[in-house]
Design a protein around this motif. Sequence first.
Motif, PDB file in Angstrom:
ATOM      1  N   ARG A  21       1.326 -26.988   5.827  1.00 11.58           N
ATOM      2  CA  ARG A  21       1.311 -25.849   6.747  1.00 11.58           C
ATOM      3  C   ARG A  21       0.628 -24.656   6.101  1.00 11.58           C
ATOM      4  NH1 ARG A  21       7.511 -23.815   7.513  1.00 11.58           N
ATOM      5  NH2 ARG A  21       6.610 -21.988   8.463  1.00 11.58           N
ATOM      6  N   PRO A  22       0.119 -23.739   6.914  1.00  6.74           N
ATOM      7  CA  PRO A  22      -0.506 -22.541   6.343  1.00  6.74           C
ATOM      8  C   PRO A  22       0.572 -21.609   5.776  1.00  6.74           C
ATOM      9  CG  PRO A  22      -0.558 -22.462   8.748  1.00  6.74           C
ATOM     10  CD  PRO A  22       0.013 -23.793   8.363  1.00  6.74           C
ATOM     11  N   VAL A  23       0.318 -21.107   4.590  1.00  6.76           N
ATOM     12  CA  VAL A  23       1.282 -20.244   3.894  1.00  6.76           C
ATOM     13  C   VAL A  23       0.532 -19.038   3.335  1.00  6.76           C
ATOM     14  CG1 VAL A  23       2.879 -20.111   1.942  1.00  6.76           C
ATOM     15  CG2 VAL A  23       2.731 -22.216   3.266  1.00  6.76           C
ATOM     16  N   VAL A  24       1.159 -17.872   3.442  1.00  9.75           N
ATOM     17  CA  VAL A  24       0.619 -16.658   2.836  1.00  9.75           C
ATOM     18  C   VAL A  24       1.701 -16.070   1.929  1.00  9.75           C
ATOM     19  CG1 VAL A  24       1.324 -15.113   4.709  1.00  9.75           C
ATOM     20  CG2 VAL A  24      -0.597 -14.489   3.258  1.00  9.75           C
ATOM     21  N   TYR A  77       1.646   4.617  -6.313  1.00  6.67           N
ATOM     22  CA  TYR A  77       1.417   5.930  -6.878  1.00  6.67           C
ATOM     23  C   TYR A  77       1.925   6.969  -5.880  1.00  6.67           C
ATOM     24  CZ  TYR A  77      -1.740   3.450 -10.014  1.00  6.67           C
ATOM     25  OH  TYR A  77      -2.262   2.591 -10.933  1.00  6.67           O
ATOM     26  N   PRO A  78       2.607   8.017  -6.361  1.00  6.14           N
ATOM     27  CA  PRO A  78       3.073   9.054  -5.443  1.00  6.14           C
ATOM     28  C   PRO A  78       1.907   9.582  -4.614  1.00  6.14           C
ATOM     29  CG  PRO A  78       3.962   9.396  -7.624  1.00  6.14           C
ATOM     30  CD  PRO A  78       2.953   8.285  -7.740  1.00  6.14           C
ATOM     31  N   PRO A  79       2.107   9.834  -3.346  1.00  7.97           N
ATOM     32  CA  PRO A  79       3.365   9.887  -2.617  1.00  7.97           C
ATOM     33  C   PRO A  79       3.800   8.551  -2.007  1.00  7.97           C
ATOM     34  CG  PRO A  79       1.634  10.672  -1.194  1.00  7.97           C
ATOM     35  CD  PRO A  79       0.988  10.337  -2.525  1.00  7.97           C
ATOM     36  N   GLN A  80       3.137   7.444  -2.374  1.00 12.62           N
ATOM     37  CA  GLN A  80       3.571   6.150  -1.854  1.00 12.62           C
ATOM     38  C   GLN A  80       4.990   5.861  -2.300  1.00 12.62           C
ATOM     39  OE1 GLN A  80       0.594   3.758  -3.819  1.00 12.62           O
ATOM     40  NE2 GLN A  80      -0.432   3.346  -1.867  1.00 12.62           N
ATOM     41  N   VAL A  81       5.730   5.138  -1.461  1.00 14.78           N
ATOM     42  CA  VAL A  81       7.074   4.713  -1.844  1.00 14.78           C
ATOM     43  C   VAL A  81       7.185   3.195  -1.876  1.00 14.78           C
ATOM     44  CG1 VAL A  81       8.191   6.823  -1.047  1.00 14.78           C
ATOM     45  CG2 VAL A  81       7.938   4.900   0.526  1.00 14.78           C
ATOM     46  N   ALA A  82       6.223   2.504  -1.251  1.00 16.35           N
ATOM     47  CA  ALA A  82       6.239   1.047  -1.258  1.00 16.35           C
ATOM     48  C   ALA A  82       4.857   0.516  -0.914  1.00 16.35           C
ATOM     49  CB  ALA A  82       7.254   0.511  -0.253  1.00 16.35           C
ATOM     50  N   MET A  83       4.588  -0.712  -1.368  1.00 18.57           N
ATOM     51  CA  MET A  83       3.328  -1.369  -1.043  1.00 18.57           C
ATOM     52  C   MET A  83       3.602  -2.830  -0.741  1.00 18.57           C
ATOM     53  SD  MET A  83      -0.133  -1.980  -3.256  1.00 18.57           S
ATOM     54  CE  MET A  83      -0.719  -0.315  -3.058  1.00 18.57           C
ATOM     55  N   VAL A  84       3.105  -3.273   0.402  1.00 21.83           N
ATOM     56  CA  VAL A  84       3.173  -4.680   0.778  1.00 21.83           C
ATOM     57  C   VAL A  84       1.814  -5.282   0.467  1.00 21.83           C
ATOM     58  CG1 VAL A  84       3.488  -6.306   2.672  1.00 21.83           C
ATOM     59  CG2 VAL A  84       4.825  -4.204   2.610  1.00 21.83           C
ATOM     60  N   GLY A  85       1.812  -6.375  -0.280  1.00 20.86           N
ATOM     61  CA  GLY A  85       0.571  -7.059  -0.618  1.00 20.86           C
ATOM     62  C   GLY A  85       0.515  -8.418   0.048  1.00 20.86           C
ATOM     63  N   LEU A  86      -0.620  -8.720   0.669  1.00 25.04           N
ATOM     64  CA  LEU A  86      -0.805 -10.004   1.339  1.00 25.04           C
ATOM     65  C   LEU A  86      -1.987 -10.732   0.720  1.00 25.04           C
ATOM     66  CD1 LEU A  86      -0.366  -8.703   4.977  1.00 25.04           C
ATOM     67  CD2 LEU A  86       1.308  -9.984   3.640  1.00 25.04           C
ATOM     68  N   GLY A  87      -1.762 -11.998   0.391  1.00 24.81           N
ATOM     69  CA  GLY A  87      -2.816 -12.833  -0.151  1.00 24.81           C
ATOM     70  C   GLY A  87      -3.479 -13.649   0.945  1.00 24.81           C
ATOM     71  N   ARG A  88      -4.304 -14.617   0.532  1.00 23.31           N
ATOM     72  CA  ARG A  88      -5.013 -15.437   1.510  1.00 23.31           C
ATOM     73  C   ARG A  88      -4.094 -16.511   2.073  1.00 23.31           C
ATOM     74  NH1 ARG A  88      -7.659 -20.354  -0.716  1.00 23.31           N
ATOM     75  NH2 ARG A  88      -6.905 -20.566  -2.844  1.00 23.31           N
ATOM     76  N   VAL A  89      -4.427 -16.990   3.235  1.00 25.11           N
ATOM     77  CA  VAL A  89      -3.686 -18.075   3.857  1.00 25.11           C
ATOM     78  C   VAL A  89      -4.180 -19.379   3.223  1.00 25.11           C
ATOM     79  CG1 VAL A  89      -3.179 -19.279   6.010  1.00 25.11           C
ATOM     80  CG2 VAL A  89      -3.432 -16.786   6.004  1.00 25.11           C
ATOM     81  N   MET A  90      -3.224 -20.176   2.708  1.00 22.72           N
ATOM     82  CA  MET A  90      -3.564 -21.438   2.048  1.00 22.72           C
ATOM     83  C   MET A  90      -2.748 -22.561   2.669  1.00 22.72           C
ATOM     84  SD  MET A  90      -3.527 -20.252  -1.937  1.00 22.72           S
ATOM     85  CE  MET A  90      -1.837 -19.714  -1.869  1.00 22.72           C
ATOM     86  N   GLU A  91      -3.311 -23.749   2.704  1.00 26.63           N
ATOM     87  CA  GLU A  91      -2.545 -24.906   3.131  1.00 26.63           C
ATOM     88  C   GLU A  91      -1.703 -25.374   1.957  1.00 26.63           C
ATOM     89  OE1 GLU A  91      -5.205 -27.844   4.737  1.00 26.63           O
ATOM     90  OE2 GLU A  91      -5.079 -26.933   6.714  1.00 26.63           O
ATOM     91  N   GLN A  92      -0.397 -25.529   2.199  1.00 29.43           N
ATOM     92  CA  GLN A  92       0.544 -25.916   1.146  1.00 29.43           C
ATOM     93  C   GLN A  92       1.455 -27.025   1.656  1.00 29.43           C
ATOM     94  OE1 GLN A  92       1.105 -24.471  -2.013  1.00 29.43           O
ATOM     95  NE2 GLN A  92      -0.764 -23.311  -1.750  1.00 29.43           N
ATOM     96  N   PRO A  93       1.906 -27.904   0.763  1.00 29.62           N
ATOM     97  CA  PRO A  93       2.941 -28.852   1.182  1.00 29.62           C
ATOM     98  C   PRO A  93       4.222 -28.088   1.465  1.00 29.62           C
ATOM     99  CG  PRO A  93       2.477 -29.067  -1.170  1.00 29.62           C
ATOM    100  CD  PRO A  93       1.507 -28.073  -0.616  1.00 29.62           C
ATOM    101  N   TRP A  94       4.951 -28.481   2.499  1.00 30.10           N
ATOM    102  CA  TRP A  94       6.141 -27.749   2.913  1.00 30.10           C
ATOM    103  C   TRP A  94       7.185 -28.734   3.400  1.00 30.10           C
ATOM    104  CZ3 TRP A  94       6.376 -22.598   2.154  1.00 30.10           C
ATOM    105  CH2 TRP A  94       7.489 -21.922   2.650  1.00 30.10           C
ATOM    106  N   ALA A  95       8.390 -28.646   2.865  1.00 25.95           N
ATOM    107  CA  ALA A  95       9.500 -29.493   3.306  1.00 25.95           C
ATOM    108  C   ALA A  95      10.341 -28.735   4.319  1.00 25.95           C
ATOM    109  CB  ALA A  95      10.352 -29.899   2.115  1.00 25.95           C
TER     110      ALA A  95
END
Length: 85
Positions: A49-52, A23-41
């Motif tokens: 490994r932990p992934v967010v 919403y103005p006057p914002q120009v950008a928003m970074v959103g971060l979720g929870r850290v989860m353990e995920q399979p990773w190649a």
Amino acid sequence: MPQAPTVTNLGDLGVDSVFGVIYPPQVAMVGLGRVMEQPWAHNGMLGIRPVVTATLSADHRVSDGLRGARFLARLDELLQKPEEL
């Protein structure tokens, strides 16, 4: 004058990912979720490994997708070595 993005972290509330609305006057928003353990190649090996999930919502009147992608790529690089932050 460059504007800084708003950062929201809902991971501490158990949210996996955040898709923000700016919403103005914002120009950008970074959103971060929870850290989860995920399979990773990586290099042919599979592990856990932990992934967010980090998302970026931006006003395209101010910036474009290329800058947003570069920002998220740099954020990824920095978070790979949090001890150096």
